[in-house]
Write a protein that holds these residues in place. Structure first.
Motif, PDB file in Angstrom:
ATOM      1  N   LEU A  38     -13.817 -18.301 -25.459  1.00 27.90           N
ATOM      2  CA  LEU A  38     -12.276 -18.660 -25.455  1.00 27.90           C
ATOM      3  C   LEU A  38     -11.475 -17.806 -24.188  1.00 27.90           C
ATOM      4  CD1 LEU A  38     -10.071 -18.966 -28.610  1.00 27.90           C
ATOM      5  CD2 LEU A  38      -9.210 -17.800 -26.573  1.00 27.90           C
ATOM      6  N   GLN A  39     -11.877 -16.607 -24.150  1.00 24.24           N
ATOM      7  CA  GLN A  39     -11.076 -16.077 -22.754  1.00 24.24           C
ATOM      8  C   GLN A  39     -11.464 -16.711 -21.684  1.00 24.24           C
ATOM      9  OE1 GLN A  39     -12.510 -11.809 -23.235  1.00 24.24           O
ATOM     10  NE2 GLN A  39     -12.596 -12.099 -25.431  1.00 24.24           N
ATOM     11  N   GLU A  40     -12.609 -17.049 -21.291  1.00 23.00           N
ATOM     12  CA  GLU A  40     -13.173 -17.803 -20.181  1.00 23.00           C
ATOM     13  C   GLU A  40     -12.726 -18.884 -19.852  1.00 23.00           C
ATOM     14  OE1 GLU A  40     -17.320 -17.609 -19.813  1.00 23.00           O
ATOM     15  OE2 GLU A  40     -17.426 -15.340 -19.344  1.00 23.00           O
ATOM     16  N   SER A  41     -12.322 -19.686 -20.965  1.00 24.27           N
ATOM     17  CA  SER A  41     -11.678 -21.117 -21.045  1.00 24.27           C
ATOM     18  C   SER A  41     -10.338 -20.871 -20.419  1.00 24.27           C
ATOM     19  CB  SER A  41     -11.763 -21.712 -22.279  1.00 24.27           C
ATOM     20  OG  SER A  41     -10.632 -21.226 -23.164  1.00 24.27           O
ATOM     21  N   LEU A  42      -9.524 -19.604 -20.875  1.00 19.42           N
ATOM     22  CA  LEU A  42      -8.071 -19.711 -20.199  1.00 19.42           C
ATOM     23  C   LEU A  42      -8.368 -18.986 -18.933  1.00 19.42           C
ATOM     24  CD1 LEU A  42      -6.669 -17.554 -23.396  1.00 19.42           C
ATOM     25  CD2 LEU A  42      -6.742 -19.947 -22.952  1.00 19.42           C
ATOM     26  N   LYS A  43      -9.196 -18.164 -18.543  1.00 18.11           N
ATOM     27  CA  LYS A  43      -9.196 -17.436 -17.225  1.00 18.11           C
ATOM     28  C   LYS A  43      -9.562 -18.600 -16.065  1.00 18.11           C
ATOM     29  CE  LYS A  43     -11.134 -13.032 -18.360  1.00 18.11           C
ATOM     30  NZ  LYS A  43     -12.277 -12.285 -18.466  1.00 18.11           N
ATOM     31  N   TYR A  44     -10.728 -19.438 -16.404  1.00 14.12           N
ATOM     32  CA  TYR A  44     -11.291 -20.179 -15.672  1.00 14.12           C
ATOM     33  C   TYR A  44     -10.852 -21.705 -15.581  1.00 14.12           C
ATOM     34  CZ  TYR A  44     -14.198 -16.312 -14.935  1.00 14.12           C
ATOM     35  OH  TYR A  44     -14.602 -15.042 -14.767  1.00 14.12           O
TER      36      TYR A  44
END
Length: 291
Positions: A38-44
C-alpha cells in the motif's frame, strides 16, 4: 450522425512551462497503511508517477484507541520514509466530540433536514480530517512564502494499483478556464450517473480551486433540502452527494473522463504506460484495506 468534437487545444498552464510544486494530502484511517504494497502504491503510483518540481507530503491519519506499541513504531517508521512536511496523528475516539463541536452551529430549528441526519453521516469525520490535513498545507505555504501550484488528495487506506498520469499530460489551462478538478471515475449503478456522481476518495486540482474542495466540511452546516443532494447521488444518499452538492454550490466542476470531447482527462484506463493528454485518473484501487 453528429461529427465528433475536436479536441480542445491545450492552453498555457497557470504555472507556466516550469514543473509545478505539488502538495499531497493523504488522510484516512490506519487500516492497511503499514502494509508495504500500500505504501509503495502511494509513493510510486501517485507521487512519483504524477511528478512535479516540489512534491511535499502531508498526512492526517486516524488511529484506533489503545494501539499497541509495535504497530505505532512501525507506523512512525513508515511515515518517515515519505519524508513528510507535516503529520497529524489523531485518535478515532475523539471524532464524536470533534464533530459535535463543529455541528453545534447547525441551525437545527430552521434546517429542512433533521438535525440528527447530519450527525448520522459518518463522512463528517472524513471532511473534518481533510480540513485539518489542508490546514497543514496552508501553514507550509506561509512558511515557504508562496503557494503550491497543484494540490492532490488521496486516502491512506486505499491501495492504488496503477500509476496515475504525469502532471504534464493534463490540460491545466482548460481546468483553470472551466473551474474544473480532476477525479477518478466512480462506479455507478445507473448509466445516467456516470458524469454526475463524484469519486470523493481522490482528486487533483489547481491551487486556485483547493480552498473550495477542502472546505467541503462547511456543507455539513447547510440547510439544503434532501432533493438538492439527490441529484448528485446514484440512489442512496452518501458522501458523494454531499461533496457533489458542495462543489455545485460553489460552481466548481469535476471531470472524471466520461464525457467525450470534454478536453480534460479523457478515457478510463486500467493501466497507464504511455500517458496522453486525455487520460483519466485511474480509479482501480483496493479500498479500505484491512489491517
Amino acid at each position: 450522425p453528429a461529427e465528433p468534437k475536436a479536441p480542445i487545444a491545450a492552453r498555457q498552464p497557470p504555472f507556466g512551462d516550469t514543473p509545478p510544486d505539488v502538495a499531497w494530502c493523504f488522510h484516512g484511517q490506519l487500516r492497511g497503511f503499514n502494509r508495504r504494497e500500500l505504501q509503495e502504491s502511494l509513493k510510486y503510483n501517485l507521487i512519483e508517477a504524477f511528478g512535479g518540481a516540489t512534491r511535499d507530503v502531508f498526512f492526517h491519519i486516524k488511529l484506533p484507541p489503545h494501539l499497541d506499541n509495535v504497530t505505532m513504531a512501525a507506523l512512525k517508521t513508515n511515515l518517515d520514509e515519505f519524508r513528510p512536511k507535516g503529520v497529524v496523528i489523531a485518535d478515532e475516539s475523539e471524532d464524536p466530540a470533534r464533530r459535535a463541536a463543529y455541528l453545534s452551529a447547525l441551525p437545527n430549528t430552521t434546517c429542512g433536514l433533521p438535525w440528527q441526519w447530519h450527525h448520522a453521516v459518518s463522512t463528517s469525520y472524513s471532511w473534518l480530517d481533510k480540513r485539518d490535513c489542508y490546514q497543514q498545507i496552508l501553514a507550509a505555504e506561509r512558511a515557504r512564502g508562496r503557494q503550491y501550484d497543484l494540490v492532490a488528495k488521496a486516502r491512506t487506506d486505499n491501495q492504488y494499483c496503477d500509476a496515475w498520469p504525469s502532471y504534464d499530460t493534463f490540460d491545466w489551462g482548460h481546468f483553470a478556464a472551466t473551474r474544473t478538478i480532476a477525479t477518478p471515475h466512480r462506479a455507478v449503478k445507473h448509466s445516467w450517473a456516470h458524469d454526475r456522481v463524484i469519486d470523493g476518495n481522490s482528486a487533483i486540482m489547481l491551487r486556485t480551486h483547493s480552498d473550495i474542495y477542502f472546505g467541503a466540511h462547511e456543507q455539513l452546516l447547510s440547510c439544503q433540502k434532501e432533493l438538492d443532494y439527490r441529484k448528485h447521488c446514484d440512489g442512496f444518499i452518501g458522501p458523494e452527494c454531499y461533496l457533489g452538492a458542495w462543489l455545485a454550490n460553489n460552481r466548481l466542476n469535476f471531470d472524471n473522463g466520461i464525457k467525450p470531447g470534454s478536453g480534460s482527462i479523457g478515457a478510463r484506463v486500467a493501466s497507464i504506460s504511455t500517458p496522453s493528454p486525455r487520460h483519466a485518473i485511474d480509479a482501480r484501487v483496493i479500498s479500505r484495506v484491512a489491517m
